[in-house]
Scaffold this motif. Structure first.
Motif, PDB file in Angstrom:
ATOM      1  N   ASP A   1       2.606  90.696  86.056  1.00  0.00           N
ATOM      2  CA  ASP A   1       2.694  91.816  85.111  1.00  0.00           C
ATOM      3  C   ASP A   1       1.365  91.998  84.398  1.00  0.00           C
ATOM      4  O   ASP A   1       0.726  91.031  83.998  1.00  0.00           O
ATOM      5  CB  ASP A   1       3.781  91.569  84.057  1.00  0.00           C
ATOM      6  N   LYS A   2       0.960  93.245  84.237  1.00  0.00           N
ATOM      7  CA  LYS A   2      -0.234  93.555  83.450  1.00  0.00           C
ATOM      8  C   LYS A   2       0.214  93.722  82.011  1.00  0.00           C
ATOM      9  O   LYS A   2       1.159  94.462  81.731  1.00  0.00           O
ATOM     10  CB  LYS A   2      -0.906  94.825  83.976  1.00  0.00           C
TER      11      LYS A   2
ATOM     12  N   HIS B   1      -6.538  92.685  77.373  1.00  0.00           N
ATOM     13  CA  HIS B   1      -5.828  93.199  78.544  1.00  0.00           C
ATOM     14  C   HIS B   1      -5.955  92.182  79.658  1.00  0.00           C
ATOM     15  O   HIS B   1      -7.024  91.596  79.855  1.00  0.00           O
ATOM     16  CB  HIS B   1      -6.444  94.518  79.012  1.00  0.00           C
TER      17      HIS B   1
ATOM     18  N   LYS C   1      -3.644  90.114  83.275  1.00  0.00           N
ATOM     19  CA  LYS C   1      -2.499  89.992  84.172  1.00  0.00           C
ATOM     20  C   LYS C   1      -1.971  88.570  84.063  1.00  0.00           C
ATOM     21  O   LYS C   1      -2.753  87.611  83.987  1.00  0.00           O
ATOM     22  CB  LYS C   1      -2.949  90.299  85.603  1.00  0.00           C
TER      23      LYS C   1
ATOM     24  N   GLU D   1       3.823  95.398  77.789  1.00  0.00           N
ATOM     25  CA  GLU D   1       3.497  95.371  79.203  1.00  0.00           C
ATOM     26  C   GLU D   1       2.727  96.647  79.521  1.00  0.00           C
ATOM     27  O   GLU D   1       3.169  97.747  79.174  1.00  0.00           O
ATOM     28  CB  GLU D   1       4.774  95.287  80.041  1.00  0.00           C
ATOM     29  N   LEU D   2       1.577  96.524  80.121  1.00  0.00           N
ATOM     30  CA  LEU D   2       0.701  97.666  80.380  1.00  0.00           C
ATOM     31  C   LEU D   2       1.347  98.664  81.335  1.00  0.00           C
ATOM     32  O   LEU D   2       1.256  99.858  81.113  1.00  0.00           O
ATOM     33  CB  LEU D   2      -0.637  97.198  80.925  1.00  0.00           C
ATOM     34  N   SER D   3       2.033  98.179  82.338  1.00  0.00           N
ATOM     35  CA  SER D   3       2.662  99.106  83.287  1.00  0.00           C
ATOM     36  C   SER D   3       3.758  99.910  82.618  1.00  0.00           C
ATOM     37  O   SER D   3       3.997 101.057  82.976  1.00  0.00           O
ATOM     38  CB  SER D   3       3.218  98.342  84.496  1.00  0.00           C
TER      39      SER D   3
ATOM     40  N   LYS E   1       3.596 100.968  79.489  1.00  0.00           N
ATOM     41  CA  LYS E   1       2.884 102.001  78.740  1.00  0.00           C
ATOM     42  C   LYS E   1       2.388 103.107  79.665  1.00  0.00           C
ATOM     43  O   LYS E   1       2.428 104.271  79.329  1.00  0.00           O
ATOM     44  CB  LYS E   1       1.694 101.403  77.980  1.00  0.00           C
ATOM     45  N   LEU E   2       1.919 102.729  80.841  1.00  0.00           N
ATOM     46  CA  LEU E   2       1.427 103.723  81.779  1.00  0.00           C
ATOM     47  C   LEU E   2       2.558 104.590  82.308  1.00  0.00           C
ATOM     48  O   LEU E   2       2.390 105.769  82.536  1.00  0.00           O
ATOM     49  CB  LEU E   2       0.690 103.047  82.945  1.00  0.00           C
ATOM     50  N   GLY E   3       3.736 103.985  82.499  1.00  0.00           N
ATOM     51  CA  GLY E   3       4.882 104.732  82.998  1.00  0.00           C
ATOM     52  C   GLY E   3       5.421 105.704  81.973  1.00  0.00           C
ATOM     53  O   GLY E   3       6.069 106.688  82.297  1.00  0.00           O
TER      54      GLY E   3
END
Length: 89
Positions: free
Chosen positions: A42-43, A51, A53, A81-83, A85-87
């Motif tokens: 997970d990023k 930041h 992984k 979790e970065l992913s 936030k991106l989603g």
């Protein structure tokens, strides 16, 4: 004691419970569920803004792989979790 005084005390306790105690318990429960859902790969972003992984995980600690190298830290230091936030974008 007068009945009105007892009613005021009970109302004050109820207000403290619903405005202070209950929201804090819900936040803690949500944070524990977030920590339990983390997995290797997970990023993430830490609370200090790093930041990286997740490279390794133990029960309470994780190893975060960054551009500068690997850092060992507590699971509780993860902010999001970065992913996720991106989603959301």
């Amino acid at each position: 004691m007068e009945p009105s005084l007892i009613i005021q005390i009970v109302l004050m306790i109820a207000v403290f419970y619903f405005l202070l105690i209950r929201p804090q318990q819900q936040r803690a429960k949500k944070e524990k569920a977030f920590e339990a859902a983390l997995k290797v790969g997970d990023k993430i972003i830490t609370k200090s803004g790093i930041h990286g992984k997740i490279a390794e995980m133990n029960e309470d600690t994780i190893v975060v792989e960054t551009m500068a190298g690997k850092i060992k830290m507590e699971k509780s230091a993860i902010s999001s979790e970065l992913s996720a936030k991106l989603g959301a974008k």
